[in-house]
Each structure stands twice: as C-alpha cells, then as structure tokens.
Design an enzyme around this catalytic site. Structure first.
Site, PDB file in Angstrom:
ATOM      1  N   THR A 143      -1.598   1.893 -14.246  1.00  0.00           N
ATOM      2  CA  THR A 143      -2.626   0.850 -14.303  1.00  0.00           C
ATOM      3  C   THR A 143      -3.417   0.969 -15.601  1.00  0.00           C
ATOM      4  OG1 THR A 143      -2.841   0.864 -11.883  1.00  0.00           O
ATOM      5  CG2 THR A 143      -4.645  -0.107 -13.142  1.00  0.00           C
TER       6      THR A 143
ATOM      7  N   GLN B  24      -0.557  -4.066 -10.019  1.00  0.00           N
ATOM      8  CA  GLN B  24      -1.635  -3.905 -10.997  1.00  0.00           C
ATOM      9  C   GLN B  24      -1.127  -4.224 -12.397  1.00  0.00           C
ATOM     10  OE1 GLN B  24      -0.599  -1.700  -8.694  1.00  0.00           O
ATOM     11  NE2 GLN B  24      -2.268  -0.415  -7.940  1.00  0.00           N
TER      12      GLN B  24
ATOM     13  N   GLN C 172      -3.593  -9.305 -10.208  1.00  0.00           N
ATOM     14  CA  GLN C 172      -4.240  -8.108  -9.673  1.00  0.00           C
ATOM     15  C   GLN C 172      -4.755  -7.234 -10.824  1.00  0.00           C
ATOM     16  OE1 GLN C 172      -1.941  -5.896  -6.814  1.00  0.00           O
ATOM     17  NE2 GLN C 172      -3.395  -4.214  -6.713  1.00  0.00           N
ATOM     18  N   ASP C 173      -6.028  -6.809 -10.720  1.00  0.00           N
ATOM     19  CA  ASP C 173      -6.632  -5.881 -11.698  1.00  0.00           C
ATOM     20  C   ASP C 173      -6.706  -6.481 -13.103  1.00  0.00           C
ATOM     21  OD1 ASP C 173      -6.687  -4.217  -9.543  1.00  0.00           O
ATOM     22  OD2 ASP C 173      -5.546  -2.592 -10.453  1.00  0.00           O
TER      23      ASP C 173
ATOM     24  N   ASP D 205      -8.811  -7.521  -6.436  1.00  0.00           N
ATOM     25  CA  ASP D 205      -9.610  -6.553  -7.207  1.00  0.00           C
ATOM     26  C   ASP D 205      -9.651  -6.927  -8.690  1.00  0.00           C
ATOM     27  OD1 ASP D 205      -9.561  -5.250  -4.749  1.00  0.00           O
ATOM     28  OD2 ASP D 205      -8.040  -3.805  -5.370  1.00  0.00           O
TER      29      ASP D 205
ATOM     30  N   ARG E  48     -14.562  -5.102  -2.255  1.00  0.00           N
ATOM     31  CA  ARG E  48     -14.250  -4.071  -1.265  1.00  0.00           C
ATOM     32  C   ARG E  48     -14.464  -2.715  -1.920  1.00  0.00           C
ATOM     33  NH1 ARG E  48      -7.716  -3.464  -0.580  1.00  0.00           N
ATOM     34  NH2 ARG E  48      -7.095  -3.767  -2.759  1.00  0.00           N
TER      35      ARG E  48
ATOM     36  N   TRP F 129     -13.663   0.434  -3.316  1.00  0.00           N
ATOM     37  CA  TRP F 129     -12.554   1.245  -3.810  1.00  0.00           C
ATOM     38  C   TRP F 129     -12.872   2.732  -3.699  1.00  0.00           C
ATOM     39  CZ3 TRP F 129     -11.282   1.815  -9.698  1.00  0.00           C
ATOM     40  CH2 TRP F 129     -10.040   2.441  -9.858  1.00  0.00           C
TER      41      TRP F 129
END
Length: 557
Positions: A323, A353, A375-376, A397, A463, A465
């Site tokens: 990531t 990610q 994502q990310d 996220d 959320r 992490w």
C-alpha cells in the site's frame, strides 16, 4: 512473481550504522543529575504516565531522579540508539535476501526508508530538547508541538512497517524483524507519553489562551495570528518567494520533459528561509511515479489546473505492491506545496489498495488539486498537512493514514465500490498521545453520478482503522448518501470506546445526528471542542501557511 531486489545495504552503510550506534552511546550521554527547575519525580511516577509502565521501569535506572522532561530526553536518546540498530538489521536482511517476491522486497524497502525517517525525526527532536535542557519550557511556543509531531510520526512509521511486512506475509515466517520492531514501537511510545505529559500544563494554558483569543477577533482574524497571516487573510496577498524555478513540458518547450527530472534539480539544502523551489508543470498527462525525497524541501509544484496537468499511475496491492509504495505521487520533503494538479491511480475498483497520493511531508499543503482513485486514494500518512479547495474521489477508506490533517472547502466524492460499502475515512491513530487526526471544515461529501441513487451501497463517514482513530466533520454539507448511522465499525466492538469521532454544525440531508451510532467515542461537539480541530489549533497553520500563499481560514469557517 519474483524480482531481483536492489541492494540498499552496502558495507559502507553497515559501517555507518555501527559507528552511529557508538556515537549515540558514548557521545550523547545523559545524566539524571542535571539541574531542572520543575518538580522531580521518581522513575515509577514518570513511568505511570505511559501505556506500558513495566517496560518503562525496565529502561530507567531505579535510583535515578529527574523531572518528566529529563526522563523524556533520556528515552529519546535510547530511541535513537534503537532506531539505528533496527535500520542496520533491515539493511542486513535486505542483503541476505537478494531475491524476493515483489511485495516482500517492497515491504523491506519501505521499512528501511521509514527507519531512516525515524532516525532523522529523533535527531531533530533531541536537538530541540537540548536547546533548552534545564526546564520543561521549550525554546518557543511551537517547539513542543514540533517535537510531539515528530514523535507521533515515528510511532506511525513503525506501524506502517509492520503493516507492510504483514501484507507481504512475513508474519508466517516468524521473522526476526518483529521483536525489535515491537520493542521500538513501545520505546517510542514511552518517549511520546512522558514528554507529552511534561508539557501538559503549558499546552493546556496555551490552548485556553487561544480559545479566548478566537472569541476576540480583529479584521476577522484571531489576535494571535502572526502579521503575515493577518495580511494574507485581509486580502493583501503575499508575494511568493522563490530560490529558483523550472518548467516541465512534454513538448520540450520547458527545462525538462518529466516531473521527476525537475524534482532532481531542486536544491538539497533549502531550509525555506529564502523561499520555494518552483516547478511549473504545463498541461499534459504525465505517466510517471513521482517522489519528492526527504532532502527536497520546500518544493512548490504548480500545474495548469486540475484536469489539465495530470500525473497518473496504476500500482496496487492486487498487482504486488505494498500500500505504501503504490502511490503515484509520494511526498516526503518538508514544506511541499501542490497547486492545480490532478493525481490518479487507475488500478480500478477490483485491485484493492491503490494510492494516488501518499503525503508524509510536514507543513505541506495542496490547493485546488484533485486526487482520483478507488480504495485508499489519499494516504495522509504522517506529520502536519493542509488541503484547500481540493477534490478527492474514492470508495473504501479513500482518505486514510495518521497525519494531523485539515481539509477546508474540499469536495469528497464517493464512487461506486466493488462491494456494497463505502467509507470516506480510515484514520490510523494508534497512541492516545499522538497529536494526529483528520478534520474536515466546510467540506462537501457527495456521490458521483455512478453511485447516486444506488440504494444497494451504504456510505459512512469513516471506520476505526486503529485503536484511537480520530475524525471530525464540522460545518460541512453531508449529502443524502451518508447512512443515518454515520459511522461504521471496523470489526465488532474494536475501538468504539477509544476512538474520537465528532460532528459539529453540519448541514445537508445526511447531517442529522438523531440516528447516529451510540458509541462512547462518538460526539456531537460543542463549539469549544470544535475549535481544537481548526487550522490554527490542530496544525498550527497560522505559523506556516501564509508563506505558501494558499488561502486558509484560521478558525471555524
């Protein structure tokens, strides 16, 4: 897939770490008999303010006597030795594993980079502590914020290294890196806790003064804001100071054809006192992975506008990257400013990610930029950051990390995910003494056209992490896409009592708090609580943003 690993380690580097360890042990001695002016305490009393008192007591000589500041400095010295030792261990591990799967090799390279940054941050922290080592009062009002920021970042660096190793399945091998990594994390947490507590009274007093002064405004600006910020906020734009400038153009009409070549031309020893190194990037699609190295400080990159100057890449975890290393644009150099640029990661919604921008640069700012991914998308990794009038597109996220970051007047666009859940944020604070979190002020949280009206997808503000995840939305427009619960759990009851999620004076169809989660860590905030997360309070923006020429509001908009 197996790839050959570039050997970061060399005998010269190994010797450096050996010599560095000796230097720390023998030339930076610490005496608990120093003359401190504040109240001295026993090691037991000092260790009781930490998350791991027993580990703390095992490190501090039992007969010593000092104040919290002195114990904190001692722990920073031990942390510096630990960091050098761990860097040497990673170096040897890389040299002993010349051929590894791409993700494993990437994880080790990430850990090595992060360990170097940690050593830099500890050296800087120690220099600040030593500049006035006979009292808990540091040389100026910002010094304690600076040290707390750096120590917060080294805890984040450890966590990031661990995540990369786990992602690469090092955990299945019982790898020798894990024990020193864990010990380092605990030691850095001790340093952070003891020093944070040593400044608590001073910081609390300054925060009370700041809150009082925020109520007494002059020309719409708090009294405490420096002259440059006052001139900026009142419409008298400061002239941008530069130490040089270059132009990037794909057609050959500039100094360079690639952004990477322009960054390589930036000076190595620019402390920002004389201005920024300006890189003008003309319109075009730049298919390259760009890194602003830690030595390239105070670089300002100005495009021809979001949607016109575009940097694009497609690395993802699904294709073998970590990531951390999947970023199209990675920023480490202090004082970086990005203006009028789009950064994309086009890996798509099914590759997991895939980061567009990873920002680990202290005192960095982005203005009128667009970050596009799934994502990310935006990895606000560490240190102090500011985003103004930016657009962020993503799914799961899509704004994550553990920086102290403020987003002001930004648009957050949720896209159609691979599954049926979107989460705008996943904030990664792992230690209650870290001064990190994500603050959104006067932002819009909206759905893209592909998501709009899709009742099968639930979208949440965030959320947790990590254990002490911290996110606030203030005076923002929350669209109808936001689920009435507002926030989503990570797993079961994890972090629901230790997180801090706040909402203050928001508007829009998704802003109602009646149906919000009933977690102990969720708060409908009062005005005084909200002020803690403003540009002035949270990232000390009044001290450094004016010279960037990026507009900002010091308090609540």
């Amino acid at each position: 897939m197996v790839r050959s690993l570039n050997l970061i380690g060399t005998p010269t580097i190994t010797f450096f770490f050996f010599f560095f360890s000796i230097l720390i042990s023998h030339f930076l001695p610490f005496s608990f008999s120093q003359d401190f002016t504040d109240e001295s305490v026993s090691p037991d009393q000092a260790c009781n303010v930490t998350l791991n008192p027993s580990f703390c007591r095992s490190l501090i000589p039992s007969q010593s006597r000092s104040n919290l500041h002195g114990y904190g400095r001692y722990l920073v010295e031990k942390s510096l030795h630990q960091s050098a030792t761990f860097s040497s261990l990673i170096d040897r591990t890389i040299r002993d594993n010349a051929s590894l799967p791409s993700q494993a090799a990437g994880a080790l390279a990430d850990c090595f980079l992060l360990s170097q940054l940690t050593t830099d941050f500890l050296l800087s922290s120690l220099a600040t502590l030593d500049s006035n080592n006979t009292t808990t009062n540091l040389p100026d009002d910002q010094a304690d914020d600076n040290v707390q920021t750096l120590l917060s970042a080294i805890v984040t660096n450890q966590q990031t290294c661990l995540e990369g190793l786990t992602q690469a399945n090092f955990s299945q091998r019982g790898h020798k890196l894990y024990a020193p990594l864990e010990n380092g994390t605990q030691l850095y947490s001790l340093s952070l806790a003891v020093l944070t507590r040593s400044w608590a009274t001073q910081k609390a007093k300054r925060e009370r003064q700041l809150l009082d002064e925020l109520r007494v405004r002059r020309d719409g600006v708090p009294r405490w804001v420096n002259k440059q910020a006052l001139e900026f906020a009142s419409g008298r734009r400061m002239a941008l100071q530069t130490v040089g400038s270059v132009v990037v153009a794909q057609d050959g009409s500039g100094n360079y054809r690639t952004i990477g070549d322009a960054i390589a031309a930036a000076p190595l020893k620019n402390d920002g006192s004389k201005g920024f190194f300006l890189i003008r990037v003309k319109a075009g699609v730049y298919n390259e992975y760009v890194t602003v190295d830690k030595k390239k400080k105070f670089v300002m990159m100005v495009g021809d506008g979001a949607g016109r100057t575009i940097i694009t890449g497609q690395r993802s975890v699904g294709d073998g990257s970590t990531t951390f290393n999947s970023a199209t644009l990675a920023v480490l150099g202090q004082g970086f400013v990005g203006i009028g640029i789009t950064v994309r990661n086009t890996a798509g919604r099914t590759k997991g990610q895939a980061v567009a921008v990873r920002n680990g640069a202290d005192l960095s700012a982005f203005y009128r930029c667009s970050f596009e991914g799934y994502q990310d998308t935006l990895y606000a990794h560490s240190l102090r950051q500011f985003y103004r009038d930016c657009d962020v597109y993503g799914t799961v996220d899509f704004i994550f990390g553990n920086a102290a970051a403020v987003f002001q007047n930004c648009n957050l666009y949720a896209r159609l995910p691979n599954g049926n859940i979107n989460t705008v944020t996943a904030q990664g604070r792992t230690d209650p003494n870290q001064n990190t979190g994500t603050s959104f002020i006067n932002c819009n949280v909206l759905a893209t056209s592909e998501l709009s009206g899709n009742s099968n997808v639930k979208t949440f503000l965030g959320r947790p992490w990590r254990q002490y995840s911290r996110v606030v939305f203030m005076k923002s427009n929350l669209g109808s896409l936001i689920n009435p619960a507002g926030w989503s759990p990570w797993s079961g009851n994890f972090a629901l009592g230790t997180l801090y999620y706040g909402e203050y004076d928001n508007r829009g169809p998704g802003s109602g708090t009646a149906g919000r989660v009933k977690w102990p860590g969720f708060h409908v905030m009062a005005a005084n609580d909200a002020q803690r997360f403003t540009v002035s309070s949270f990232v000390q923006g009044g001290d450094w943003l004016p010279r960037t020429t990026v507009p900002f509001a010091a308090g609540l908009v």
